[in-house]
Design a protein around this motif. Structure first.
Motif, short mmCIF file in Angstrom:
data_model
loop_
_atom_site.label_atom_id
_atom_site.label_comp_id
_atom_site.label_asym_id
_atom_site.label_seq_id
_atom_site.Cartn_x
_atom_site.Cartn_y
_atom_site.Cartn_z
N SER A 122 -7.41 -8.98 2.06
CA SER A 122 -6.48 -8.27 1.17
C SER A 122 -6.25 -9.06 -0.10
N ASN A 167 -7.56 1.27 2.50
CA ASN A 167 -6.22 0.67 2.65
C ASN A 167 -5.88 0.44 4.12
N ALA A 203 -7.59 -2.62 5.43
CA ALA A 203 -6.91 -3.83 4.96
C ALA A 203 -5.63 -4.07 5.77
N TYR A 261 0.83 -1.20 0.00
CA TYR A 261 0.00 0.00 0.00
C TYR A 261 0.87 1.26 0.00
#
Length: 599
Positions: A209, A194, A197, A148
């Motif tokens: 994910s 994000n 996750a 990420y």
């Protein structure tokens, strides 16, 4: 006066669950304990005969008893743990740890940063951990960074400041590590997705994910955006590789704590494994020094409460090797087979490994510490007046009454001292008489040591039961050494240990280190004695044959045996075969000797 006062204090104790505190005459806290029934538990300290020396000392020092009544056993456990940590009483086991463990922090701010910290600040930020290894935290943060794109700057990214164009994108943006939320280039909703996750990954849940990335990859592929699809595929591989490195147990075993313990005379070693979504996300082993005669059950109960508090565990179920009482609301499972049993065994292996590693460290830092502990344990187990730093063990060897011999082996600090081993030919005893032979060799050994003013052993072991022990004792009586040397006998069948004047043997625990050293001594004496006996029998066999031939010396005998390998083959050899080895003259003597025997 103290006894009467204590008696009154005990009588007025309630039968409720709670915590009791023992104080000495100076009002110093000595001990904190928990109980289902305060009156019953405290009374037991003053009505039982305690084998443990430290417990006896504690009881003698108790002057005042205080107590705190609580609603449930769980409350008692938590209160006991908190009081021990706060006051550090002298007689309590203390599960303390001076280390400051690392945490993963998700900062409470717009476009939250994620970083490692050792300081917990109560500002609404999220903290995950603590982790027992900094390396683990770095691996996780590296994984998150690869998956990420998150910001690392410390700017206040309020919407007003972004709208006013206060900030400019930095190098991280140009490297592709950040999507530039400082210039409004990244949507806050995407950033929050994000973060969610990442929370799941930190908790050990990789499924969400992986599914999300797979969906993204398919969307890119359908749109013919193959470069983007490949980039997402690489992220899937990174996540799957990390997941494979985690110890995966069984996906069905989730949100469980596993505890196990292994202990010796002085310490307990407790391992804690935390499972989430079928993977081990934490392993930690703590070492506990025993203060009184605490059982494994007591140590484990205290450790479970402390470790779950320290690592902020919210698991509703724990796996343990035996039943423990750790309060209500927690499911206790004692696995007997299958994956659950395997994970408890794994925890136990971790505890054993930690203990071995500690012993290795101790050996390097203090080479004599293990020996001191071992000698102190032998002194206690065998009820000796002093530590047996010097031990000697005797064994008789005679097979069918032939060539009676004896052996004495010497151990110093629990290890063989082979240069001090001694062999004995039995001189005063006719035939196979083990008792008389034992008396002879013990007498000869210590008569010589006394005459030469050599140090005497603290412990003498004779291989055999009451008969051999009595014989050894007679020898010591003749020399006036009774009371100066401790002598015991070990019988082979059930490993009974006999003492002079005591018809009831002592049985040591089969796993006891003291018994293992005694067995090592006995086995070594037996091996050494048998080897000597074989040598004597071999020499006697040669003496009756080849050494009786006139004109044949030791060198000739050796040459013949090297070639023919046995006396029988020599006796059957032809004159020519013998001549090729030792020459005509000596061959004739050997050949004629065996020829005359055949006639």
């Amino acid at each position: 006066m103290q006894e009467a006062t204590l008696d009154i204090q005990i009588k007025i104790l309630p039968t409720s669950p709670g915590v009791y505190q023992y104080y000495d005459k100076d009002d110093t806290l000595l001990y904190v304990g928990k109980a289902k029934n305060l009156k019953k538990r405290v009374s037991s300290y003053f009505t039982k005969n305690h084998d443990n020396y430290k417990t006896k000392v504690l009881v003698k020092k108790i002057h005042t008893i205080k107590h705190i009544v609580v609603e449930t056993e769980t409350d008692a456990l938590l209160l006991e743990n908190n009081l021990i940590k706060k006051y550090l009483p002298r007689f309590n086991v203390m599960l303390k740890d001076d280390k400051t463990y690392p945490w993963i922090c998700i900062k409470k701010e717009r476009f939250s940063r994620i970083f490692l910290t050792r300081n917990l600040i109560k500002d609404g930020s999220e903290y995950y951990g603590p982790y027992t290894s900094v390396k683990t935290v770095h691996v996780l943060l590296d994984l998150i960074k690869e998956l990420y794109q998150l910001r690392t700057c410390t700017y206040d990214l309020s919407q007003e400041k972004i709208n006013n164009g206060k900030y400019k994108v930095c190098l991280e943006y140009h490297l592709g590590n950040c999507k530039g939320p400082c210039e409004g280039l990244q949507d806050e909703k995407e950033y929050l997705e994000n973060l969610e996750a990442i929370r799941q990954i930190v908790k050990g849940n990789f499924k969400d994910s992986l599914n999300r990335f797979k969906n993204q990859m398919m969307i890119h592929a359908e749109k013919m955006e193959f470069e983007d699809a490949q980039r997402i595929k690489e992220k899937i591989q990174i996540l799957e590789n990390y997941q494979a490195r985690s110890t995966v147990v069984n996906p069905k075993i989730s949100n469980v704590d596993v505890f196990s313990i292994i202990s010796d005379e002085s310490y307990g070693y407790i391992n804690f494994l935390q499972l989430s979504y079928g993977a081990i996300i934490r392993s930690h082993t703590t070492e506990v020094k025993k203060k009184l005669d605490e059982s494994d059950k007591e140590l484990l109960e205290l450790a479970i409460i402390e470790l779950r508090q320290r690592f902020n565990s919210t698991s509703k179920e724990i796996f343990v090797p035996f039943n423990v009482e750790v309060g209500e609301g927690l499911k206790i499972t004692i696995p007997q087979l299958g994956d659950k049993k395997k994970i408890v065994d794994l925890s136990l292996r971790n505890a054993k490994y930690h203990r071995q590693e500690r012993f290795k460290q101790i050996k390097i830092m203090d080479p004599d510490r293990h020996t001191k502990r071992l000698m102190a344990q032998m002194k206690k187990d065998l009820r000796l007046p002093e530590e047996p730093r010097h031990i000697e063990c005797f064994d008789n060897s005679n097979i069918q009454g032939t060539n009676p011999v004896a052996a004495c082996v010497v151990f110093k600090n629990g290890k063989p001292s082979k240069k001090e081993y001694r062999k004995f030919n039995i001189k005063t005893v006719e035939g196979a008489n083990d008792f008389a032979s034992m008396e002879e060799v013990v007498y000869r050994r210590y008569k010589r040591l006394t005459e030469e003013q050599q140090p005497l052993p603290q412990l003498v072991i004779v291989d055999g039961g009451k008969g051999q022990l009595s014989s050894g004792l007679k020898a010591l009586d003749k020399l006036g050494l009774r009371g100066k040397i401790t002598i015991i006998g070990i019988a082979k069948r059930l490993e009974e240990i006999y003492y002079p004047g005591d018809s009831i043997p002592l049985y040591l625990d089969k796993k006891s280190e003291s018994l293992k050293i005694i067995q090592h001594l006995r086995n070594e004496a037996h091996r050494f004695g048998i080897t000597f006996h074989r040598q004597k029998r071999s020499k006697a066999a040669l003496d009756t044959e080849l050494d009786l031939i006139p004109g044949i010396g030791e060198k000739t005998v050796i040459e013949l045996l090297k070639t023919f390998r046995s006396v029988k083959r020599i006796s059957e050899a032809s004159k020519r075969e013998l001549s090729e080895v030792i020459g005509d003259s000596r061959a004739t003597k050997v050949y004629n000797y065996y020829l005359s025997k055949k006639e």
